[in-house]
Each structure stands twice: as structure tokens, then as C-alpha cells.
Design a protein around this motif. Structure first.
Motif, PDB file in Angstrom:
ATOM      1  N   GLU A   1       0.877  -1.179   0.000  1.00  0.00           N
ATOM      2  CA  GLU A   1       0.000   0.000   0.000  1.00  0.00           C
ATOM      3  C   GLU A   1       0.908   1.220   0.000  1.00  0.00           C
ATOM      4  OE1 GLU A   1      -3.197  -0.235  -0.447  1.00  0.00           O
ATOM      5  OE2 GLU A   1      -3.005  -2.417  -0.428  1.00  0.00           O
ATOM      6  N   ALA A   2       1.347   1.583  -1.190  1.00  0.00           N
ATOM      7  CA  ALA A   2       2.484   2.490  -1.322  1.00  0.00           C
ATOM      8  C   ALA A   2       2.117   3.966  -1.247  1.00  0.00           C
ATOM      9  CB  ALA A   2       3.211   2.207  -2.644  1.00  0.00           C
ATOM     10  N   HIS A   3       0.982   4.361  -1.865  1.00  0.00           N
ATOM     11  CA  HIS A   3       0.667   5.780  -2.015  1.00  0.00           C
ATOM     12  C   HIS A   3      -0.820   6.040  -1.778  1.00  0.00           C
ATOM     13  CE1 HIS A   3       4.606   6.927  -3.745  1.00  0.00           C
ATOM     14  NE2 HIS A   3       4.584   5.720  -4.271  1.00  0.00           N
ATOM     15  N   ASP A   4      -1.133   7.316  -1.610  1.00  0.00           N
ATOM     16  CA  ASP A   4      -2.520   7.722  -1.387  1.00  0.00           C
ATOM     17  C   ASP A   4      -3.273   7.975  -2.684  1.00  0.00           C
ATOM     18  OD1 ASP A   4      -2.121   7.676   1.376  1.00  0.00           O
ATOM     19  OD2 ASP A   4      -1.430   9.761   1.403  1.00  0.00           O
ATOM     20  N   ARG A   5      -2.531   8.126  -3.775  1.00  0.00           N
ATOM     21  CA  ARG A   5      -3.163   8.421  -5.064  1.00  0.00           C
ATOM     22  C   ARG A   5      -2.532   7.562  -6.161  1.00  0.00           C
ATOM     23  NH1 ARG A   5      -3.271  14.757  -6.036  1.00  0.00           N
ATOM     24  NH2 ARG A   5      -4.581  14.052  -7.767  1.00  0.00           N
ATOM     25  N   ARG A   6      -2.957   7.783  -7.371  1.00  0.00           N
ATOM     26  CA  ARG A   6      -2.534   7.000  -8.519  1.00  0.00           C
ATOM     27  C   ARG A   6      -1.007   6.957  -8.655  1.00  0.00           C
ATOM     28  NH1 ARG A   6      -5.188   9.272 -13.761  1.00  0.00           N
ATOM     29  NH2 ARG A   6      -4.524  11.158 -12.701  1.00  0.00           N
ATOM     30  N   ILE A   7      -0.492   5.757  -8.952  1.00  0.00           N
ATOM     31  CA  ILE A   7       0.931   5.569  -9.219  1.00  0.00           C
ATOM     32  C   ILE A   7       1.136   5.551 -10.725  1.00  0.00           C
ATOM     33  CG2 ILE A   7       2.914   4.022  -8.983  1.00  0.00           C
ATOM     34  CD1 ILE A   7       1.613   2.957  -6.423  1.00  0.00           C
ATOM     35  N   TRP A   8       2.012   6.418 -11.202  1.00  0.00           N
ATOM     36  CA  TRP A   8       2.303   6.489 -12.622  1.00  0.00           C
ATOM     37  C   TRP A   8       3.497   5.638 -13.026  1.00  0.00           C
ATOM     38  CZ3 TRP A   8      -1.009   8.167 -16.029  1.00  0.00           C
ATOM     39  CH2 TRP A   8      -1.925   9.190 -15.696  1.00  0.00           C
ATOM     40  N   SER A   9       4.411   5.397 -12.105  1.00  0.00           N
ATOM     41  CA  SER A   9       5.670   4.759 -12.495  1.00  0.00           C
ATOM     42  C   SER A   9       6.245   3.957 -11.338  1.00  0.00           C
ATOM     43  CB  SER A   9       6.681   5.826 -12.935  1.00  0.00           C
ATOM     44  OG  SER A   9       7.882   5.267 -13.381  1.00  0.00           O
ATOM     45  N   ALA A  10       6.852   2.808 -11.677  1.00  0.00           N
ATOM     46  CA  ALA A  10       7.554   1.975 -10.700  1.00  0.00           C
ATOM     47  C   ALA A  10       8.665   1.234 -11.422  1.00  0.00           C
ATOM     48  CB  ALA A  10       6.604   0.987 -10.034  1.00  0.00           C
ATOM     49  N   ALA A  11       9.813   1.046 -10.758  1.00  0.00           N
ATOM     50  CA  ALA A  11      10.960   0.428 -11.427  1.00  0.00           C
ATOM     51  C   ALA A  11      11.858  -0.264 -10.415  1.00  0.00           C
ATOM     52  CB  ALA A  11      11.763   1.477 -12.196  1.00  0.00           C
ATOM     53  N   PHE A  12      12.382  -1.428 -10.793  1.00  0.00           N
ATOM     54  CA  PHE A  12      13.367  -2.124  -9.978  1.00  0.00           C
ATOM     55  C   PHE A  12      14.723  -1.431 -10.072  1.00  0.00           C
ATOM     56  CE2 PHE A  12      10.666  -6.006 -10.032  1.00  0.00           C
ATOM     57  CZ  PHE A  12      10.773  -6.344  -8.693  1.00  0.00           C
ATOM     58  N   CYS A  13      15.502  -1.555  -9.019  1.00  0.00           N
ATOM     59  CA  CYS A  13      16.880  -1.068  -9.011  1.00  0.00           C
ATOM     60  C   CYS A  13      17.759  -2.071  -9.747  1.00  0.00           C
ATOM     61  CB  CYS A  13      17.372  -0.904  -7.571  1.00  0.00           C
ATOM     62  SG  CYS A  13      19.104  -0.396  -7.442  1.00  0.00           S
ATOM     63  N   PRO A  14      18.536  -1.639 -10.748  1.00  0.00           N
ATOM     64  CA  PRO A  14      19.372  -2.585 -11.506  1.00  0.00           C
ATOM     65  C   PRO A  14      20.512  -3.194 -10.700  1.00  0.00           C
ATOM     66  CG  PRO A  14      19.831  -0.328 -12.182  1.00  0.00           C
ATOM     67  CD  PRO A  14      18.641  -0.259 -11.284  1.00  0.00           C
ATOM     68  N   LEU A  15      20.905  -2.558  -9.601  1.00  0.00           N
ATOM     69  CA  LEU A  15      22.028  -3.057  -8.806  1.00  0.00           C
ATOM     70  C   LEU A  15      21.598  -3.796  -7.545  1.00  0.00           C
ATOM     71  CD1 LEU A  15      24.606  -0.125  -9.048  1.00  0.00           C
ATOM     72  CD2 LEU A  15      24.333  -2.116 -10.522  1.00  0.00           C
ATOM     73  N   LYS A  16      20.389  -3.548  -7.082  1.00  0.00           N
ATOM     74  CA  LYS A  16      19.868  -4.221  -5.896  1.00  0.00           C
ATOM     75  C   LYS A  16      18.518  -4.836  -6.266  1.00  0.00           C
ATOM     76  CE  LYS A  16      22.125  -1.347  -2.380  1.00  0.00           C
ATOM     77  NZ  LYS A  16      21.906  -0.477  -1.182  1.00  0.00           N
ATOM     78  N   ALA A  17      18.539  -6.129  -6.571  1.00  0.00           N
ATOM     79  CA  ALA A  17      17.370  -6.784  -7.145  1.00  0.00           C
ATOM     80  C   ALA A  17      16.144  -6.739  -6.243  1.00  0.00           C
ATOM     81  CB  ALA A  17      17.708  -8.240  -7.467  1.00  0.00           C
ATOM     82  N   ALA A  18      16.338  -6.568  -4.942  1.00  0.00           N
ATOM     83  CA  ALA A  18      15.207  -6.574  -4.025  1.00  0.00           C
ATOM     84  C   ALA A  18      14.569  -5.200  -3.852  1.00  0.00           C
ATOM     85  CB  ALA A  18      15.632  -7.108  -2.659  1.00  0.00           C
ATOM     86  N   GLN A  19      15.182  -4.153  -4.403  1.00  0.00           N
ATOM     87  CA  GLN A  19      14.658  -2.801  -4.213  1.00  0.00           C
ATOM     88  C   GLN A  19      13.930  -2.295  -5.450  1.00  0.00           C
ATOM     89  OE1 GLN A  19      17.368   0.162  -2.758  1.00  0.00           O
ATOM     90  NE2 GLN A  19      17.549  -0.781  -0.745  1.00  0.00           N
ATOM     91  N   PHE A  20      12.864  -1.543  -5.206  1.00  0.00           N
ATOM     92  CA  PHE A  20      12.180  -0.878  -6.300  1.00  0.00           C
ATOM     93  C   PHE A  20      11.684   0.479  -5.825  1.00  0.00           C
ATOM     94  CE2 PHE A  20       8.870  -3.354  -4.177  1.00  0.00           C
ATOM     95  CZ  PHE A  20       7.776  -2.491  -4.138  1.00  0.00           C
ATOM     96  N   VAL A  21      11.340   1.328  -6.782  1.00  0.00           N
ATOM     97  CA  VAL A  21      10.907   2.686  -6.485  1.00  0.00           C
ATOM     98  C   VAL A  21       9.550   2.924  -7.126  1.00  0.00           C
ATOM     99  CG1 VAL A  21      12.081   3.639  -8.512  1.00  0.00           C
ATOM    100  CG2 VAL A  21      11.627   5.121  -6.553  1.00  0.00           C
ATOM    101  N   SER A  22       8.748   3.781  -6.515  1.00  0.00           N
ATOM    102  CA  SER A  22       7.436   4.130  -7.063  1.00  0.00           C
ATOM    103  C   SER A  22       7.233   5.635  -6.978  1.00  0.00           C
ATOM    104  CB  SER A  22       6.316   3.403  -6.300  1.00  0.00           C
ATOM    105  OG  SER A  22       6.339   3.736  -4.918  1.00  0.00           O
ATOM    106  N   GLY A  23       6.473   6.185  -7.924  1.00  0.00           N
ATOM    107  CA  GLY A  23       6.170   7.612  -7.938  1.00  0.00           C
ATOM    108  C   GLY A  23       4.699   7.840  -8.205  1.00  0.00           C
ATOM    109  N   SER A  24       4.106   8.826  -7.528  1.00  0.00           N
ATOM    110  CA  SER A  24       2.647   8.945  -7.524  1.00  0.00           C
ATOM    111  C   SER A  24       2.168  10.385  -7.655  1.00  0.00           C
ATOM    112  CB  SER A  24       2.116   8.339  -6.217  1.00  0.00           C
ATOM    113  OG  SER A  24       0.778   8.700  -5.967  1.00  0.00           O
ATOM    114  N   ASP A  25       0.883  10.501  -7.963  1.00  0.00           N
ATOM    115  CA  ASP A  25       0.207  11.793  -7.969  1.00  0.00           C
ATOM    116  C   ASP A  25       0.191  12.451  -6.593  1.00  0.00           C
ATOM    117  OD1 ASP A  25      -0.495  12.325 -10.584  1.00  0.00           O
ATOM    118  OD2 ASP A  25      -2.418  11.300 -10.483  1.00  0.00           O
ATOM    119  N   ASP A  26       0.498  11.693  -5.542  1.00  0.00           N
ATOM    120  CA  ASP A  26       0.507  12.292  -4.200  1.00  0.00           C
ATOM    121  C   ASP A  26       1.771  13.121  -3.944  1.00  0.00           C
ATOM    122  OD1 ASP A  26       2.496  10.394  -3.727  1.00  0.00           O
ATOM    123  OD2 ASP A  26       1.294   9.179  -2.353  1.00  0.00           O
TER     124      ASP A  26
END
Length: 243
Positions: A32-57
Motif C-alpha cells: 500500500e504504497a501511495h494515497d493516489r494514482r501511481i504512474w511509475s515503478a521500477a526495480f533497481c538494476p544493482l539491488k534486485a530486491a529494491q524498487f521505487v514508485s512515484g505517484s500523484d501524491d
């Protein structure tokens, strides 16, 4: 996507983690990452377990597939449309926002961007690294821009496609970028040339339409000249770039 796992994000602010290793695909976790719509998410190329998300919030958040709580967060103070990791750094993030800017952040000092690239006149819909120092941004001002993250400057502006409203996709491979167009065409640019080196009409409408089809997503096959593209009518095609 990384190894046998991929992530998907939705309009409700959730990120789902999927395992496709068995060929069927099933959800293994939900964030449950954000309060509003998520436009983008991506895995980290160097740390396979990490990812990032970006939102309208207005937040960018870093997550680990091994825990439910976020690892780090960045307040951008604008709707976040795109996030991307530097391919050789687990600390540098590029962020495209609705305030027309591209922000660079260092996760070791996330309170303020290390640099802000200006120049687009409308929202930045995508950001993609060509390599560790060259970054391409796409905007609904119908342009792409090449940004040098080392010299902190804009190198070139690319035009020829039409993009004033929708997200039409952006993908990079070696010296080439591909994007869609609201004319239902796929455009390919060489990084050294401001105009398209190739364009392909996806399909011709069969008759009058209230909502003309547009290209909605493009993706290069890694280390190849094959391009996958999809449009707003749900059609997917494969193209090959030839000399």
C-alpha cells in the motif's frame, strides 16, 4: 522486472509483486504504497530486491521486496509521472514531474534534488537513462530532451511526434530512443539527430472515431533492434529497426 519477478502499480496507489518463474504468474506481495494514482515503478538494476514508485501524491518511495515498510521516501512537491534508477548507481534517481521539470536525487541526501533540469513546457511523462550520464525525458509538449547528468545541461531537443495529452511511451536502447505519437505512429530517434530516423504507422482507423487511437507503450528488446509497441485499442505489434 528482475529475474522472475515483476511489479505492477495501479490507480489506487498499490504496488503488486508478481512471480512469473513458473510460467503462470501469481501475486506474492502487495504494498500500500501511495494515497493516489501511481504512474511509475521500477526495480533497481544493482539491488534486485529494491524498487521505487512515484505517484500523484507528490512522493517517490523506495521499497524492498523483503519487507512491507518503505526503505526511503522523497517529497517532490509535484505530481510524479516518472521514476528511473541510474543504471550504475543504487543512489541516483531521475524523477519526471507535472511541474515540467526533471529532478535528480541522491538517496543518501533525499531532502533536496541534486539538480533540476528545466526546459519542457508541459508535464514530463517519462525519464529513461541511455547510460550512466545521458538521460532522456519525454513530455506532453511533444518533445524529447537529452540531458547530461554529469555536466548538468540539456544537450538536444527531439521533435517530430505528436504528444499533447496522453502518455505515449518511451524506451531507449544504445543510441536509439523510441516513443509513440497521438497520430498512432511509432517514432525512432538516434540520440545525435533532432528528427526521427524512422516512423511507422501502427494501423489506419477503419472509420470515423470519437477517440482516435494513439500509441500507449513502447519497449526495446534488450541489446537488439526489435521494438514492441502497443496502442490504445489494445493491439500489440513487433517492429524491427533496419539500416
Amino acid at each position: 522486472v528482475t529475474s522472475s519477478q515483476l511489479i505492477s502499480a495501479d490507480y489506487e496507489g498499490s504496488v503488486s509483486l508478481w512471480d512469473v518463474g513458473d510460467g503462470r504468474g501469481h501475486s506474492v506481495a502487495e504494498f500500500e504504497a501511495h494515497d493516489r494514482r501511481i504512474w511509475s515503478a521500477a526495480f533497481c538494476p544493482l539491488k534486485a530486491a529494491q524498487f521505487v514508485s512515484g505517484s500523484d501524491d507528490g512522493w517517490v518511495k523506495v521499497w524492498s521486496t523483503q519487507q512491507q515498510n518503505r526503505v526511503a521516501e522523497i517529497e517532490v512537491r509535484a505530481n510524479v509521472c516518472a521514476v528511473q534508477w541510474n543504471p550504475i548507481s543504487s543512489f541516483e534517481l531521475a524523477v519526471g514531474s507535472a511541474n515540467h521539470d526533471v529532478h535528480l536525487y541522491d538517496l543518501r541526501q533525499p531532502s533536496e534534488p541534486t539538480h533540476v533540469f528545466k526546459g519542457h513546457s508541459k508535464a514530463v511523462s517519462y525519464v529513461r537513462y541511455l547510460n550512466s550520464t545521458e538521460l532522456v525525458s519525454a513530455s506532453t509538449d511533444s518533445t524529447l530532451r537529452m540531458l547530461d547528468t554529469r555536466r548538468r545541461c540539456s544537450v538536444r531537443t527531439y521533435s517530430g511526434h505528436l504528444n499533447e495529452k496522453n502518455f505515449v511511451g518511451l524506451s531507449s536502447s544504445s543510441d536509439f530512443m523510441a516513443c509513440g505519437s497521438e497520430t498512432n505512429e511509432v517514432h525512432v530517434y538516434n540520440k545525435n539527430l533532432a528528427k526521427p530516423v524512422a516512423r511507422k504507422v501502427f494501423s489506419h482507423p477503419s472509420g470515423p472515431q470519437d477517440y482516435p487511437p494513439f500509441i500507449s507503450s513502447v519497449c526495446w528488446k534488450p541489446d537488439a533492434s526489435m521494438l514492441l509497441a502497443a496502442n490504445s485499442e489494445g493491439t500489440i505489434k513487433i517492429f524491427k529497426l533496419t539500416s
